[in-house]
Design an enzyme around this catalytic site. Structure first.
Site, mmCIF file in Angstrom:
data_model
loop_
_atom_site.group_PDB
_atom_site.id
_atom_site.type_symbol
_atom_site.label_atom_id
_atom_site.label_comp_id
_atom_site.label_asym_id
_atom_site.label_seq_id
_atom_site.Cartn_x
_atom_site.Cartn_y
_atom_site.Cartn_z
ATOM 1 N N THR A 1 77.369 85.967 35.984
ATOM 2 C CA THR A 1 77.532 87.201 35.224
ATOM 3 C C THR A 1 77.706 86.891 33.739
ATOM 4 O O THR A 1 78.214 85.837 33.369
ATOM 5 C CB THR A 1 78.720 88.031 35.744
ATOM 6 O OG1 THR A 1 78.792 89.256 35.012
ATOM 7 C CG2 THR A 1 80.038 87.281 35.576
ATOM 8 N N ARG A 2 77.268 87.836 32.906
ATOM 9 C CA ARG A 2 77.511 87.787 31.468
ATOM 10 C C ARG A 2 78.200 89.073 31.016
ATOM 11 O O ARG A 2 78.286 89.347 29.822
ATOM 12 C CB ARG A 2 76.192 87.588 30.702
ATOM 13 C CG ARG A 2 75.164 88.659 30.966
ATOM 14 C CD ARG A 2 73.859 88.408 30.197
ATOM 15 N NE ARG A 2 72.862 89.416 30.508
ATOM 16 C CZ ARG A 2 72.781 90.606 29.922
ATOM 17 N NH1 ARG A 2 73.655 90.940 28.987
ATOM 18 N NH2 ARG A 2 71.842 91.464 30.258
ATOM 19 N N HIS B 1 83.824 94.772 37.532
ATOM 20 C CA HIS B 1 84.564 95.955 37.951
ATOM 21 C C HIS B 1 84.673 95.960 39.475
ATOM 22 O O HIS B 1 84.336 94.980 40.132
ATOM 23 C CB HIS B 1 83.879 97.214 37.420
ATOM 24 C CG HIS B 1 83.740 97.224 35.926
ATOM 25 N ND1 HIS B 1 84.813 97.396 35.087
ATOM 26 C CD2 HIS B 1 82.648 97.043 35.122
ATOM 27 C CE1 HIS B 1 84.404 97.344 33.829
ATOM 28 N NE2 HIS B 1 83.098 97.120 33.824
ATOM 29 N N HIS C 1 81.604 94.957 41.570
ATOM 30 C CA HIS C 1 81.290 93.523 41.581
ATOM 31 C C HIS C 1 82.199 92.783 42.553
ATOM 32 O O HIS C 1 81.756 91.878 43.277
ATOM 33 C CB HIS C 1 81.450 92.938 40.176
ATOM 34 C CG HIS C 1 80.584 93.583 39.153
ATOM 35 N ND1 HIS C 1 81.068 94.485 38.249
ATOM 36 C CD2 HIS C 1 79.246 93.469 38.903
ATOM 37 C CE1 HIS C 1 80.078 94.895 37.467
ATOM 38 N NE2 HIS C 1 78.970 94.306 37.840
ATOM 39 N N ARG D 1 69.345 92.106 40.826
ATOM 40 C CA ARG D 1 68.198 92.924 40.449
ATOM 41 C C ARG D 1 67.956 92.727 38.955
ATOM 42 O O ARG D 1 68.879 92.792 38.162
ATOM 43 C CB ARG D 1 68.499 94.387 40.763
ATOM 44 C CG ARG D 1 67.341 95.335 40.551
ATOM 45 C CD ARG D 1 67.765 96.758 40.899
ATOM 46 N NE ARG D 1 66.656 97.694 40.783
ATOM 47 C CZ ARG D 1 66.261 98.268 39.652
ATOM 48 N NH1 ARG D 1 66.909 97.977 38.528
ATOM 49 N NH2 ARG D 1 65.255 99.112 39.626
#
Length: 511
Positions: free
Chosen positions: A196-197, A201, A204, A290
């Site tokens: 992740t970047r 929340h 996730h 995605r």
């Protein structure tokens, strides 16, 4: 736990530890050629030296570079999708010959490694842009390639002195060797890595826990803290979020470690690269999202990559990658049941769902709007609000344009006096800068602290102008001005009113 890519973890720090002092002396000698590493090169060299880019042991020579660009493989046939190159300018390239040794430095002060040159070559950047990044000139990596990167590449092998110096989160910056030992000590042989970047929340947390349960594995939260997409939330804010959200996982299921990667935002090719890196760090599974590592849309609204390009390309290489691909399954909130569920399992014509997009989240942060607890945890929202205060708590700067004929001193005093009558919640200052470009950062500090600045004069050199920076607004007669005046000699009282109304419309004042 899978073997490293290529079979051997290329930990150059461990390999070269016994000759560190000798290399350090050589790097500090007066007769060695010196190159100061760019921010991207610092990220790349850290992952070469610590083994994250195994099997690489240096920057790509021309044969490897050409093979990676055209075939997504090193010259020996090993799968590798992103060219890792040391770009330099022509003047520096002209000083280099084969077998030249170059000391590579961080910030002109810290010796990182010594490069033994194999070759110096001028790449065909047009082909690189087309093959690696699909050729759209608006792609951020293509913009970097043509506008920032040097015109020559230096290929060669590295000898390690030390990893680049970081002063933040030392306990969270695990190398591949350290993370593999961590997994072994915990007896974690099946680990799902999550890239992740962005801040995380509740959705996730839900999708990573589901992925781990389905794979009978643990979770590695492995966020990028090197270079990401321009405009992303800073890594300090994100790390504070990760530190809080990991407490919300079931005990003993998740581990947080930071990845010093310079992302290229190259979509499907980058997804394969990410999978290789996570395999080197000891993960057995990798969640591919995605539009994974895609930069979104161009100015015409066209996606740079298809939504499932990344998943399809990684899947096509799964036998070579030796890491299980876990497709990202988007989850959505079901308010009537107070739970999250995969959206592909929900009949949205019969079941009510709720979601907040990234754009909507940023809007709510900007205006101080409600962020419901079903979307994110209160402690996460608190961190995001601290780093993204609503407009009434943000600073701003008003730059007086060059065309004004009214007294700049009197207009500045009038603006200051008017602002001060609105209350004491914001610090204000008239800022005479005297063409000192180094004061740009000071201006941003004032704005970042919620202050209000009035700048009577622009810099004469446009490249050093503060205009165009965040929360900096130009007051002028020009069509490009943020606060546009009808004439250069409008009465000061009229100008002050226009400024106040503009600031109110943009949320800085709430009356």
């Amino acid at each position: 736990m899978p073997a490293p890519h290529g079979g051997i973890l290329q930990d150059l720090i461990a390999r070269d530890a016994l000759k560190k002092n000798e290399l350090l002396s050589e790097a500090q000698s007066s007769d060695i050629l010196v190159w100061n590493l760019t921010p991207r090169q610092l990220c790349d060299i850290e992952l070469i030296l610590n083994g994250g880019f195994s099997p690489l042991t240096g920057f790509l020579n021309e044969n490897d570079y050409s093979s990676v660009v055209t075939d997504s493989r090193l010259a020996d046939g090993t799968l590798w999708t992103i060219p890792i190159t040391l770009d330099v300018d022509e003047a520096f390239a002209n000083q280099i010959k084969p077998d030249t040794r170059i000391a590579l430095f961080q910030d002109d002060e810290i010796p990182i490694a010594i490069l033994t040159v194999q070759d110096v070559y001028k790449p065909n950047k047009t082909i690189e842009a087309e093959k690696v990044f699909r050729g759209d000139p608006e792609h951020p990596a293509i913009s970097y390639l043509f506008n920032v990167a040097g015109d020559y590449y230096v290929g060669g092998s590295l000898e390690a002195i030390q990893l680049p110096q970081h002063y933040d989160y030392p306990g969270l910056r695990k190398t591949p060797a350290q993370l593999r030992l961590e997994f072994q000590s915990r007896q974690w042989d099946r680990v799902v890595a999550f890239q992740t970047r962005n801040p995380m929340h509740r959705a996730h947390r839900e999708l990573t826990v589901r992925a781990a349960r389905e794979a009978n594995a643990k979770v590695l939260i492995h966020p990028v803290v090197g270079l990401t997409k321009p405009g992303d939330i800073d890594h300090h804010t994100r790390v504070r979020v990760y530190q809080e959200i990991i407490k919300r996982y079931p005990n003993g299921i998740a581990f947080l470690s930071l990845l010093p990667l310079a992302m290229r935002m190259s979509g499907d090719r980058e997804a394969v690269w990410h999978a290789i890196i996570r395999k080197n760090y000891g993960a057995s599974h990798f969640i591919v999202g995605r539009d994974h590592a895609g930069p979104g849309k161009n100015s015409k609204g066209v996606d740079f990559y298809g939504p499932y390009d990344a998943q399809e390309l990684v899947e096509s290489y799964k036998h070579e990658l030796d890491i299980e691909v876990v497709p990202f399954r988007m989850v959505t909130y079901l308010p009537d049941e107070d739970r999250y569920a995969p959206i592909d399992q929900i009949d949205t014509t019969k079941t009510r769902t709720l979601n907040i997009s990234g754009t909507e989240l940023r809007r709510r942060l900007r205006v101080g709007g409600e962020i419901p607890e079903w979307f994110s945890y209160p402690e996460v929202v608190k961190i995001l609000r601290e780093s993204n205060p609503p407009r009434p708590k943000q600073g701003f700067s008003i730059v007086l344009g060059n065309s004004l004929t009214v007294s700049r001193e009197q207009l500045s005093i009038a603006l200051l006096s008017t602002f001060l009558q609105f209350g004491g919640g914001r610090y204000y200052k008239i800022f005479e800068h005297n063409n000192k470009t180094e004061l740009l950062s000071l201006i941003q500090d004032f704005i970042g602290s919620g202050s209000g600045l009035i700048i009577p004069n622009q810099w004469e050199d446009d490249k050093d102008s503060v205009v165009g920076k965040q929360n900096v607004y130009l007051l002028d007669t020009s069509s490009s001005a943020d606060i546009q005046l009808e004439s250069a000699d409008e009465p000061i009282s009229h100008i002050v009113q226009k400024v106040v109304l503009f600031l109110e419309d943009n949320g800085f004042f709430v009356f």
